[in-house]
Design a protein around this motif. Structure first.
Motif, mmCIF file in Angstrom:
data_model
loop_
_atom_site.group_PDB
_atom_site.id
_atom_site.type_symbol
_atom_site.label_atom_id
_atom_site.label_comp_id
_atom_site.label_asym_id
_atom_site.label_seq_id
_atom_site.Cartn_x
_atom_site.Cartn_y
_atom_site.Cartn_z
ATOM 1 N N GLU A 215 0.827 -1.211 0.000
ATOM 2 C CA GLU A 215 0.000 0.000 0.000
ATOM 3 C C GLU A 215 0.861 1.260 0.000
ATOM 4 O O GLU A 215 0.593 2.214 -0.723
ATOM 5 N N ARG B 268 2.606 1.611 -3.382
ATOM 6 C CA ARG B 268 1.642 2.106 -4.380
ATOM 7 C C ARG B 268 1.450 3.604 -4.215
ATOM 8 O O ARG B 268 1.387 4.345 -5.195
ATOM 9 N N ARG B 269 1.290 4.045 -2.964
ATOM 10 C CA ARG B 269 1.080 5.476 -2.726
ATOM 11 C C ARG B 269 2.238 6.289 -3.293
ATOM 12 O O ARG B 269 2.031 7.308 -3.964
ATOM 13 N N PHE C 113 2.005 6.295 -7.158
ATOM 14 C CA PHE C 113 0.921 7.107 -7.702
ATOM 15 C C PHE C 113 1.091 8.587 -7.389
ATOM 16 O O PHE C 113 0.647 9.438 -8.157
ATOM 17 N N ASP C 114 1.736 8.894 -6.267
ATOM 18 C CA ASP C 114 1.990 10.295 -5.932
ATOM 19 C C ASP C 114 3.167 10.867 -6.703
ATOM 20 O O ASP C 114 3.461 12.063 -6.612
ATOM 21 N N ALA D 77 -3.966 8.254 -6.305
ATOM 22 C CA ALA D 77 -4.371 6.858 -6.423
ATOM 23 C C ALA D 77 -5.888 6.722 -6.387
ATOM 24 O O ALA D 77 -6.477 5.945 -7.159
ATOM 25 N N GLU D 78 -6.553 7.471 -5.498
ATOM 26 C CA GLU D 78 -8.011 7.409 -5.393
ATOM 27 C C GLU D 78 -8.675 7.922 -6.658
ATOM 28 O O GLU D 78 -9.649 7.330 -7.154
ATOM 29 N N THR E 132 -7.369 8.082 -9.733
ATOM 30 C CA THR E 132 -7.115 7.172 -10.840
ATOM 31 C C THR E 132 -7.989 5.927 -10.731
ATOM 32 O O THR E 132 -8.528 5.442 -11.729
ATOM 33 N N ARG F 33 -1.471 2.217 -15.609
ATOM 34 C CA ARG F 33 -2.017 2.903 -14.431
ATOM 35 C C ARG F 33 -1.124 4.055 -13.970
ATOM 36 O O ARG F 33 -1.615 5.123 -13.609
ATOM 37 N N ALA G 112 -2.116 7.983 -13.830
ATOM 38 C CA ALA G 112 -1.994 8.744 -12.577
ATOM 39 C C ALA G 112 -1.194 10.021 -12.799
ATOM 40 O O ALA G 112 -1.530 11.080 -12.266
#
Length: 222
Positions: free
Chosen positions: A20, A23-24, A27-28, A131-132, A134, A165, A169
């Motif tokens: 998690e 991923r953050r 994506f950030d 992330a949210e 996307t 993805r 993002a």
């Protein structure tokens, strides 16, 4: 400054928490495409064992967010122009095939599109993380493919989406136009509701072509 200095994790975290947090960071935009994901450096930054990192990286590879190569190890997935074009072309085939089945699709499946649109609008109206945003954005595209009512085509779409993805993002971060994106998808669904299926398919094709151009630009691949 190390690429991983912004990563934070409580000592009680599990592999899922490690994934998690990674991923953050991806994506950030804190960790860029192509960045090597070294087990030792990540384990030290996150305060966990190398075996935990190894398992987490395996999950990221399975999701398409990371790539494992012989003699190179694991690195954040990076795309080339041909890959972006190929994935976008395949997405267009699947999604337009879905919207063209609007009249034949079941009520539950059509309601899935409406629900995905409402969810996207709700997320966009708040203060979402990349992330949210996307995830909500991709959910409505997945709902278009779901109109085919083919589990295999939906699974194929999921695989394709995994490849881009991170690019999506980055586009969402750069554009910061979530409201306009919601409106574009509302146009497609409104056309479907009015029975203008071919117009909806054309609008969706235009949207996806624009997304391809934006991804190439965001990745400096245009």
């Amino acid at each position: 400054m190390s690429s991983f200095e912004t990563l934070r994790l409580a000592h009680s975290s599990t592999v899922d928490r490690v994934v998690e947090e990674l991923r953050r960071a991806l994506f950030d935009g804190e960790v860029e495409p192509g960045t090597p994901l070294r087990e030792k450096a990540l384990a030290e930054a996150m305060g966990v064992s190398r075996s935990t990192i190894r398992e987490a990286l395996g999950l990221l590879v399975a999701e398409g967010l990371a790539t494992r190569e012989p003699n190179r190890g694991v690195h954040v997935t990076e795309l080339d122009p041909l890959a972006v074009h190929d994935v976008c072309a395949a997405r267009a085939v699947l999604e337009t095939a879905g919207v063209r089945r609007w009249d034949d699709a079941g009520q539950t499946t059509r309601e899935g599109c409406r629900a995905a649109l409402r969810a996207f609008a709700g997320v966009a109206a708040g203060d979402p993380t990349p992330a949210e945003l996307t995830a909500a954005h991709l959910a409505i595209h997945r709902s278009f493919v779901a109109l085919t009512e083919s589990a295999r085509l939906v699974a194929l779409a999921e695989t394709l989406t995994a490849e881009i993805r991170l690019a999506l993002a980055k586009v969402d971060r750069i554009r910061r136009n979530a409201g306009a994106q919601v409106h574009s998808h509302e146009t497609v669904v409104d056309l479907l509701e009015r029975g203008e299926v071919e117009a909806a398919a054309a609008e969706l094709a235009h949207h996806l072509a624009d997304a391809e151009t934006s991804m190439l630009t965001a990745l400096d691949l245009a």
